[in-house]
Design a protein around this motif. Structure first.
Motif, PDB file in Angstrom:
ATOM      1  N   GLY A   1       0.808  -1.302   0.437  1.00  0.00           N
ATOM      2  CA  GLY A   1      -0.314   0.260   0.008  1.00  0.00           C
ATOM      3  C   GLY A   1       0.843   1.332   0.005  1.00  0.00           C
ATOM      4  N   GLU A   2       2.213   1.292  -0.105  1.00  0.00           N
ATOM      5  CA  GLU A   2       3.209   2.810  -0.370  1.00  0.00           C
ATOM      6  C   GLU A   2       2.789   2.373  -1.157  1.00  0.00           C
ATOM      7  N   ALA A   3       2.192   2.184  -2.410  1.00  0.00           N
ATOM      8  CA  ALA A   3       2.093   3.316  -4.168  1.00  0.00           C
ATOM      9  C   ALA A   3       1.025   2.332  -4.460  1.00  0.00           C
ATOM     10  N   ASP A   4       0.452   2.966  -5.215  1.00  0.00           N
ATOM     11  CA  ASP A   4      -0.227   2.477  -5.856  1.00  0.00           C
ATOM     12  C   ASP A   4       0.087   1.698  -7.287  1.00  0.00           C
ATOM     13  N   ALA A   5       0.606   1.949  -7.801  1.00  0.00           N
ATOM     14  CA  ALA A   5       0.944   1.424  -9.216  1.00  0.00           C
ATOM     15  C   ALA A   5       2.995   1.304  -9.303  1.00  0.00           C
ATOM     16  N   VAL A   6       3.701   0.492  -9.715  1.00  0.00           N
ATOM     17  CA  VAL A   6       4.802   0.249  -9.882  1.00  0.00           C
ATOM     18  C   VAL A   6       5.218   1.014 -11.396  1.00  0.00           C
ATOM     19  N   PHE A   7       5.951   0.850 -12.053  1.00  0.00           N
ATOM     20  CA  PHE A   7       6.491   1.325 -13.300  1.00  0.00           C
ATOM     21  C   PHE A   7       7.791   1.144 -13.736  1.00  0.00           C
ATOM     22  N   ALA A   8       8.125  -0.506 -14.566  1.00  0.00           N
ATOM     23  CA  ALA A   8       8.824  -0.949 -14.700  1.00  0.00           C
ATOM     24  C   ALA A   8       8.967  -1.153 -15.853  1.00  0.00           C
ATOM     25  N   ASP A   9      10.501  -1.778 -16.378  1.00  0.00           N
ATOM     26  CA  ASP A   9      10.038  -2.509 -17.892  1.00  0.00           C
ATOM     27  C   ASP A   9       9.106  -3.640 -18.010  1.00  0.00           C
ATOM     28  N   TYR A  10       8.246  -3.602 -19.042  1.00  0.00           N
ATOM     29  CA  TYR A  10       7.560  -5.036 -19.339  1.00  0.00           C
ATOM     30  C   TYR A  10       7.819  -6.139 -19.068  1.00  0.00           C
ATOM     31  N   ASP A  11       9.343  -6.854 -19.057  1.00  0.00           N
ATOM     32  CA  ASP A  11       9.890  -7.714 -19.603  1.00  0.00           C
ATOM     33  C   ASP A  11      10.391  -7.915 -17.802  1.00  0.00           C
ATOM     34  N   TYR A  12      10.126  -6.904 -17.443  1.00  0.00           N
ATOM     35  CA  TYR A  12      10.429  -7.490 -15.721  1.00  0.00           C
ATOM     36  C   TYR A  12       9.254  -7.992 -15.100  1.00  0.00           C
ATOM     37  N   LEU A  13       8.045  -7.027 -15.529  1.00  0.00           N
ATOM     38  CA  LEU A  13       7.030  -7.083 -14.705  1.00  0.00           C
ATOM     39  C   LEU A  13       5.905  -8.534 -15.561  1.00  0.00           C
ATOM     40  N   LEU A  14       5.981  -9.159 -16.735  1.00  0.00           N
ATOM     41  CA  LEU A  14       5.049 -10.198 -16.595  1.00  0.00           C
ATOM     42  C   LEU A  14       5.176 -10.982 -16.149  1.00  0.00           C
ATOM     43  N   PRO A  15       6.357 -11.854 -15.769  1.00  0.00           N
ATOM     44  CA  PRO A  15       6.169 -12.791 -14.840  1.00  0.00           C
ATOM     45  C   PRO A  15       6.274 -13.051 -13.573  1.00  0.00           C
ATOM     46  N   LEU A  16       6.221 -11.680 -12.958  1.00  0.00           N
ATOM     47  CA  LEU A  16       6.044 -11.337 -12.300  1.00  0.00           C
ATOM     48  C   LEU A  16       3.920 -12.035 -12.162  1.00  0.00           C
ATOM     49  N   VAL A  17       3.269 -10.900 -13.216  1.00  0.00           N
ATOM     50  CA  VAL A  17       2.019 -10.700 -12.726  1.00  0.00           C
ATOM     51  C   VAL A  17       1.194 -12.344 -12.821  1.00  0.00           C
ATOM     52  N   GLU A  18       2.024 -12.482 -14.204  1.00  0.00           N
ATOM     53  CA  GLU A  18       2.011 -13.881 -14.877  1.00  0.00           C
ATOM     54  C   GLU A  18       1.793 -14.887 -13.545  1.00  0.00           C
ATOM     55  N   GLU A  19       2.817 -15.104 -12.583  1.00  0.00           N
ATOM     56  CA  GLU A  19       2.533 -15.640 -11.346  1.00  0.00           C
ATOM     57  C   GLU A  19       1.731 -15.352 -10.091  1.00  0.00           C
ATOM     58  N   SER A  20       1.307 -14.604  -9.208  1.00  0.00           N
ATOM     59  CA  SER A  20       0.555 -13.671  -8.942  1.00  0.00           C
ATOM     60  C   SER A  20      -0.587 -14.031  -8.293  1.00  0.00           C
ATOM     61  N   GLY A  21      -1.111 -15.057  -9.548  1.00  0.00           N
ATOM     62  CA  GLY A  21      -2.508 -15.476  -9.259  1.00  0.00           C
ATOM     63  C   GLY A  21      -3.622 -14.458  -9.506  1.00  0.00           C
ATOM     64  N   GLY A  22      -3.191 -13.404 -10.093  1.00  0.00           N
ATOM     65  CA  GLY A  22      -4.771 -12.448  -9.961  1.00  0.00           C
ATOM     66  C   GLY A  22      -4.192 -11.188  -9.441  1.00  0.00           C
ATOM     67  N   GLU A  23      -3.509 -10.743  -8.626  1.00  0.00           N
ATOM     68  CA  GLU A  23      -3.148 -10.135  -7.424  1.00  0.00           C
ATOM     69  C   GLU A  23      -2.515  -8.872  -8.354  1.00  0.00           C
ATOM     70  N   LEU A  24      -1.663  -8.985  -9.087  1.00  0.00           N
ATOM     71  CA  LEU A  24      -1.273  -7.820  -9.581  1.00  0.00           C
ATOM     72  C   LEU A  24      -1.476  -7.807 -10.924  1.00  0.00           C
ATOM     73  N   THR A  25      -1.412  -6.771 -11.920  1.00  0.00           N
ATOM     74  CA  THR A  25      -2.577  -6.332 -13.502  1.00  0.00           C
ATOM     75  C   THR A  25      -2.021  -5.635 -13.719  1.00  0.00           C
ATOM     76  N   PHE A  26      -2.103  -5.458 -15.107  1.00  0.00           N
ATOM     77  CA  PHE A  26      -1.404  -4.249 -15.661  1.00  0.00           C
ATOM     78  C   PHE A  26      -2.275  -3.728 -15.794  1.00  0.00           C
ATOM     79  N   VAL A  27      -1.653  -1.975 -15.823  1.00  0.00           N
ATOM     80  CA  VAL A  27      -2.748  -0.882 -16.046  1.00  0.00           C
ATOM     81  C   VAL A  27      -2.452   0.190 -17.326  1.00  0.00           C
ATOM     82  N   GLY A  28      -2.911   0.415 -18.305  1.00  0.00           N
ATOM     83  CA  GLY A  28      -3.163   0.920 -18.743  1.00  0.00           C
ATOM     84  C   GLY A  28      -2.515   1.112 -20.304  1.00  0.00           C
ATOM     85  N   GLU A  29      -1.967   1.381 -21.156  1.00  0.00           N
ATOM     86  CA  GLU A  29      -1.432   0.618 -22.340  1.00  0.00           C
ATOM     87  C   GLU A  29      -0.137   1.462 -21.904  1.00  0.00           C
TER      88      GLU A  29
END
Length: 242
Positions: A163-191
């Motif tokens: 809850g310290e941040a509303d979103a994280v901004f980083a390389d898509y390649d780094y974020l993709l496996p984290l989103v996929e492995e989060s079981g729906g907890e994390l999601t991409f926002v916008g373009e």
């Protein structure tokens, strides 16, 4: 990918070339940005850049040793000759090119992305986390969002989860496996947001001969398809465009 704020221009003038005296090249990396680079269970540097770097050294007929260094001091320690190259998911930028030199890119320009706990987060006016001294941090700082910076990429994700941040901004390649492995907890926002000029190897400006050797090795891997094969292996099919 990532970009540093530079404060070491003066050091670049005095740094010498280790390559002129020794064919053992020290390869500096962060070891904390999978799949580009990370430390495996055996305590060794691993990932796309380890495999690529070892092959480039073989083709350049060099002996290479890997050195782990924190991201926020990775350029100053290159300029100070604590190692001879940087392979750390480093984006080629005009700002950095004023202090160090680069090979051609070995990873094509890619997109950065926002990830949050819900897709209705206001990434333009909310609180956004990013790793310190990166292209992404610079982008957020110039947007309408409030930037919170952290030393490591893991901390930027943790900031969203706690809850310290509303979103994280980083390389898509780094974020993709984290989103996929989060079981729906994390999601991409916008373009996605295109940033940077591709990822290249950083070297001291005095090491033009070493740069040329690695450039030739990268070119040979692009021409024979082996670079695309590595990109497919570590990032998924379709990334390779060389």
């Amino acid at each position: 990918m990532k970009s540093l704020i530079l404060t070491t221009a003066a050091l670049a003038i005095v740094a010498g070339s280790a390559f002129a005296q020794d064919k053992t090249i020290r390869m500096g990396t962060e070891g904390a940005y999978p799949p580009y680079n990370f430390i495996n269970d055996s305590g060794e540097v691993d990932g796309f850049e380890r495999e690529l770097g070892d092959e480039l050294c073989t083709r350049a007929e060099l002996t290479c040793e890997w050195v782990k260094n924190d991201w926020d001091s990775i350029i100053p320690n290159l300029v100070s000759s604590n190692y001879d190259t940087i392979m750390a998911g480093m984006s080629i930028t005009d700002e950095r090119d004023e202090v160090i030199d680069f090979t051609q890119d070995y990873y094509p320009p890619t997109e950065s992305a926002y990830v949050a706990l819900s897709d209705d987060v206001d990434v333009e006016g909310g609180i956004v986390s990013a790793q310190t001294a990166t292209i992404q941090a610079g982008y957020v700082a110039e947007s309408g969002a409030t930037l919170v910076e952290f030393a490591t990429p893991e901390e930027t994700i943790a900031a969203v989860r706690n809850g310290e941040a509303d979103a994280v901004f980083a390389d898509y390649d780094y974020l993709l496996p984290l989103v996929e492995e989060s079981g729906g907890e994390l999601t991409f926002v916008g373009e996605g947001v295109p940033l940077g000029g591709g990822v290249g190897m950083g070297l001291r400006e005095s090491d033009s001969e070493l740069r040329d050797k690695f450039d030739a090795a990268i070119t040979s891997m692009k021409e024979d398809g082996s670079l695309n094969a590595l990109l497919d292996k570590w990032f998924g099919e379709g990334v390779g465009t060389y």
